[in-house]
Design an enzyme around this catalytic site. Structure first.
Site, PDB file in Angstrom:
ATOM      1  CG  HIS A 174      -1.821  -1.220   1.267  1.00  0.00           C
ATOM      2  ND1 HIS A 174      -2.089  -1.894   2.293  1.00  0.00           N
ATOM      3  CD2 HIS A 174      -2.671  -1.605   0.279  1.00  0.00           C
ATOM      4  CE1 HIS A 174      -3.169  -2.911   2.108  1.00  0.00           C
ATOM      5  NE2 HIS A 174      -3.501  -2.526   0.759  1.00  0.00           N
ATOM      6  CG  HIS A 175       4.745   1.463  -2.066  1.00  0.00           C
ATOM      7  ND1 HIS A 175       4.293   0.329  -2.867  1.00  0.00           N
ATOM      8  CD2 HIS A 175       5.503   2.418  -3.131  1.00  0.00           C
ATOM      9  CE1 HIS A 175       4.806   0.683  -4.181  1.00  0.00           C
ATOM     10  NE2 HIS A 175       5.486   1.622  -4.258  1.00  0.00           N
ATOM     11  CE  LYS A 210      -4.332  -1.716 -13.445  1.00  0.00           C
ATOM     12  NZ  LYS A 210      -5.215  -2.822 -13.214  1.00  0.00           N
ATOM     13  CE  LYS A 250       4.973  -7.706 -13.639  1.00  0.00           C
ATOM     14  NZ  LYS A 250       3.978  -8.811 -14.159  1.00  0.00           N
ATOM     15  CG  ASP A 294       9.624   5.167 -12.921  1.00  0.00           C
ATOM     16  OD1 ASP A 294       9.806   4.915 -11.868  1.00  0.00           O
ATOM     17  OD2 ASP A 294      10.523   5.556 -14.054  1.00  0.00           O
ATOM     18  CE  LYS A 321      -1.652 -11.633 -11.494  1.00  0.00           C
ATOM     19  NZ  LYS A 321      -0.895 -10.795 -12.543  1.00  0.00           N
ATOM     20  CB  SER A 348      -3.428  -1.459 -16.832  1.00  0.00           C
ATOM     21  OG  SER A 348      -4.199  -2.630 -17.374  1.00  0.00           O
TER      22      SER A 348
HETATM   23  P1  NAD Z   1      -4.025 -16.611 -21.505  1.00  0.00           P
HETATM   24  O1  NAD Z   1      -4.969 -17.712 -20.692  1.00  0.00           O
HETATM   25  O2  NAD Z   1      -4.354 -15.852 -22.736  1.00  0.00           O
HETATM   26  O3  NAD Z   1      -2.866 -17.551 -22.165  1.00  0.00           O
HETATM   27  C1  NAD Z   1      -2.180 -18.769 -21.752  1.00  0.00           C
HETATM   28  C2  NAD Z   1      -1.897 -19.656 -22.958  1.00  0.00           C
HETATM   29  O4  NAD Z   1      -1.029 -20.786 -22.524  1.00  0.00           O
HETATM   30  C3  NAD Z   1      -3.034 -20.471 -23.310  1.00  0.00           C
HETATM   31  O5  NAD Z   1      -3.357 -20.462 -24.650  1.00  0.00           O
HETATM   32  C4  NAD Z   1      -3.115 -21.943 -22.827  1.00  0.00           C
HETATM   33  O6  NAD Z   1      -3.805 -22.753 -23.717  1.00  0.00           O
HETATM   34  C5  NAD Z   1      -1.564 -22.023 -22.714  1.00  0.00           C
HETATM   35  N1  NAD Z   1      -1.132 -23.132 -21.772  1.00  0.00           N
HETATM   36  C6  NAD Z   1      -1.540 -23.481 -20.546  1.00  0.00           C
HETATM   37  N2  NAD Z   1      -0.675 -24.527 -20.143  1.00  0.00           N
HETATM   38  C7  NAD Z   1       0.254 -24.690 -20.998  1.00  0.00           C
HETATM   39  C8  NAD Z   1       1.460 -25.610 -21.233  1.00  0.00           C
HETATM   40  N3  NAD Z   1       1.545 -26.491 -20.158  1.00  0.00           N
HETATM   41  N4  NAD Z   1       2.194 -25.501 -22.327  1.00  0.00           N
HETATM   42  C9  NAD Z   1       1.909 -24.592 -23.253  1.00  0.00           C
HETATM   43  N5  NAD Z   1       0.788 -23.808 -23.208  1.00  0.00           N
HETATM   44  C10 NAD Z   1      -0.034 -23.984 -22.349  1.00  0.00           C
HETATM   45  O7  NAD Z   1      -3.066 -15.987 -20.482  1.00  0.00           O
HETATM   46  P2  NAD Z   1      -2.014 -14.743 -20.578  1.00  0.00           P
HETATM   47  O8  NAD Z   1      -2.989 -13.438 -20.257  1.00  0.00           O
HETATM   48  O9  NAD Z   1      -1.640 -14.977 -22.162  1.00  0.00           O
HETATM   49  O10 NAD Z   1      -1.020 -15.021 -19.504  1.00  0.00           O
HETATM   50  C11 NAD Z   1       0.064 -15.537 -19.691  1.00  0.00           C
HETATM   51  C12 NAD Z   1       1.012 -15.470 -18.830  1.00  0.00           C
HETATM   52  O11 NAD Z   1       1.535 -14.112 -18.723  1.00  0.00           O
HETATM   53  C13 NAD Z   1       0.768 -15.649 -17.306  1.00  0.00           C
HETATM   54  O12 NAD Z   1       1.965 -16.008 -16.558  1.00  0.00           O
HETATM   55  C14 NAD Z   1       0.142 -14.251 -17.021  1.00  0.00           C
HETATM   56  O13 NAD Z   1       0.415 -14.103 -15.410  1.00  0.00           O
HETATM   57  C15 NAD Z   1       1.497 -13.483 -17.646  1.00  0.00           C
HETATM   58  N6  NAD Z   1       0.825 -12.075 -17.718  1.00  0.00           N
HETATM   59  C16 NAD Z   1      -0.086 -11.689 -18.643  1.00  0.00           C
HETATM   60  C17 NAD Z   1      -0.424 -10.349 -18.708  1.00  0.00           C
HETATM   61  C18 NAD Z   1      -1.660  -9.924 -19.506  1.00  0.00           C
HETATM   62  O14 NAD Z   1      -1.833  -8.840 -19.795  1.00  0.00           O
HETATM   63  N7  NAD Z   1      -2.667 -10.904 -20.037  1.00  0.00           N
HETATM   64  C19 NAD Z   1       0.354  -9.464 -18.289  1.00  0.00           C
HETATM   65  C20 NAD Z   1       1.359  -9.716 -17.691  1.00  0.00           C
HETATM   66  C21 NAD Z   1       1.620 -11.128 -17.294  1.00  0.00           C
END
Ligand code: NAD
Length: 475
Positions: free
Chosen positions: A68-69, A74, A98, A103, A110, A366
């Site tokens: 909460h700093h 988010k 992150k 910044d 989460k 975002s």
């Molecule tokens: P998503 O659900 O859109 O896509 C994930 C994909 O990974 C799916 O197509 C799924 O079928 C596939 N998958 C699942 N298990 C798998 C495996 N064992 N091997 C290969 N593929 C597999 O999710 P996303 O939003 O793309 O998020 C993916 C990662 O990115 C997560 O770690 C998430 O925390 C991170 N992330 C997402 C965002 C965002 O804006 N969406 C932002 C920062 C970080």
């Protein structure tokens, strides 16, 4: 050491260990570092939903606010069967650093709902999402000034629209209600460029890492994205868009791993066609011209320059790390490389571009969306036409003085006023380039730092430390 830890507990332990390693390189006193490290609020709750057959199912929801700093906090909401408290704590902690690294004036958070989204229909998911939101409203753990969720693994704009609508229903007199969540569809207060933001940020960040000739030489690579061979894990939001932008930048996508297996073609795969093929057939296997690779994880060990894990945490571990051939691992997902694997890969001179920097594109855009919701005006609306007219006036004058004139196409390029998407992409590109160079500088300045992750954590901790010191509580 307990070797029977859950994936979530292992992930959280790794994040804490990264923090401790970096914290030891800063000058803050232990009490302040402890305050920066701990998760400030952890809320776990259970709620019932009646399904169509009349049966009631109880779901587990979690929201963790790590710091909460700065407020609001988010972070995304994960819809997955594997959601657990430690995993969400790890992800919330990463969010704090992150935001600090790029910044963005938010604390980290989460959330998660423990379910497999493919096991429920849209109506059921809507009921579950709305009830999860209501539980957060009841505890004042959501709101434009409090805590602002976003999409994550398993959730997207549709779920964010339900969250915004639920919040606005309860808080009908809150003028800024739409700022309670980001990643919304455009028609509901979303922003152009949010959908592809994380993947585009992965591209900008990796491109910047390949800018410096000296750094590339140390990795045995030539500078630039062009011609680099890329393997992707996950063809979801992050993976698909990262792949699309790498391909547009001149890279060659040679391998893709999904749940059901992987494919490889040294001559290159057309990511949009593979995406379409999977959509129609339900699998990427047997994609024309490509070799099937099973199990899926084996694709990560194939020949390439850049490996982009963009699915889940703990995909590259001490087990498969020795077989990884990539020279750069660009962490699209959160926590895809375990700490043990990172040590082995760094010793092998593999550059790991860390999650807390590289996938910050989503939270960056975002942040722009939240600003748009609070200002109640689309970016570019006020100045676009004014800038176009000014540019036109200058060109008219130059044409008059020189007696030469531009053709239609040239005039259009020079007079184009920025739309929302232009400004969002420009802000994202600037953010990723600036933050990468800040991290690189920190690594260069301190010879105790041998990896970019530690450098990024050091930068994040320093920014939080200064913020806490300003409160006058800590020395
Ligand atoms: P998503 O659900 O859109 O896509 C994930 C994909 O990974 C799916 O197509 C799924 O079928 C596939 N998958 C699942 N298990 C798998 C495996 N064992 N091997 C290969 N593929 C597999 O999710 P996303 O939003 O793309 O998020 C993916 C990662 O990115 C997560 O770690 C998430 O925390 C991170 N992330 C997402 C965002 C965002 O804006 N969406 C932002 C920062 C970080």
């Amino acid at each position: 050491m307990n070797t029977n830890l859950s994936q979530g507990a292992k992930f959280y332990n790794d994040v804490v260990a990264y923090f401790d390693k970096a914290a030891a390189l800063t000058n803050f006193e232990p009490g302040l570092l402890e305050q920066i490290k701990v998760c400030n609020s952890v809320y776990k709750f259970y709620f019932p939903i009646e399904l169509e057959d009349g049966k009631v199912k109880v779901f587990e929801g979690i929201r963790v606010q790590h710091s909460h700093h700065k407020t609001p906090t988010k972070g995304g909401i994960r819809f997955s069967n594997f959601v657990d408290e430690d995993e969400v704590k790890a992800l919330a902690t990463l969010m704090t650093f992150k935001c600090a690294v790029v910044d963005i004036p938010f604390g980290g958070a989460k959330g998660g709902i423990k379910l497999s989204p493919i096991a429920y229909n849209a109506k059921q998911l809507e009921r579950i999402t709305r009830r999860y939101t209501t539980e957060l409203i009841k505890k004042n753990m959501i709101g434009p000034a409090v805590d602002v969720p976003a999409p994550d693994y398993g959730s997207g704009p549709r779920e964010m629209a339900w969250i915004a609508d639920t919040y606005a229903t309860f808080k009908y007199d809150d003028l800024n209600a739409l700022g309670c969540v980001t990643g919304k569809p455009i028609g509901q207060g979303g922003i152009h460029g949010r959908t592809e933001a994380t993947g585009l940020g992965v591209y900008y960040g990796t491109r910047e890492a390949l800018e410096n000739a000296e750094d590339c030489k140390a990795l045995g690579l030539t500078p630039g994205i062009k011609g680099k061979r890329v393997i992707l894990q996950g063809l979801g939001n992050v993976g698909f868009y990262a792949g699309k932008f790498f391909a547009e930048g001149g890279a060659v996508i040679v391998g893709i791993a999904e749940r059901e297996g992987g494919i490889y073609n040294a001559d290159g795969l057309d990511i949009e066609k593979v995406f379409q093929y999977r959509k129609e057939s339900g699998s990427i296997l047997n994609y024309p011209g490509a070799k099937n690779i099973e199990p899926s994880l084996a694709v990560l060990e194939m020949d390439c320059d850049i490996l982009i894990p963009a699915a889940l945490e703990n995909q590259i571990t001490k087990e498969n790390a020795p077989r990884i051939k990539a020279k750069i691992i660009a962490e699209g997902a959160n926590g895809p490389v375990s700490k043990e694997a990172e040590e082995m890969l760094t010793a092998k001179n593999v550059l790991i571009v860390p999650d807390l920097f590289l996938n910050a594109g989503g939270v960056t855009v975002s942040y722009f969306e939240w600003l748009k919701n609070l200002s109640h005006v689309r970016f570019g609306r006020m100045e676009k036409r004014f800038n176009e007219t000014s540019a036109s006036n200058i060109i008219n004058m130059v044409e008059r003085i020189t007696g030469k004139s531009l053709d239609q196409k040239e005039r259009k390029i020079l007079t184009h006023g920025a739309d929302e998407i232009d400004l969002v992409r420009s802000g994202l590109e600037e953010t990723m380039i600036y933050a990468y160079n800040e991290i690189r500088e920190t690594k260069k300045r301190d010879n105790r730092i041998t990896d970019l992750r530690t450098a990024a954590f050091v930068n994040g901790i320093n920014k939080l430390g200064v913020s806490y010191q300003a409160l006058g509580i800590f020395p």
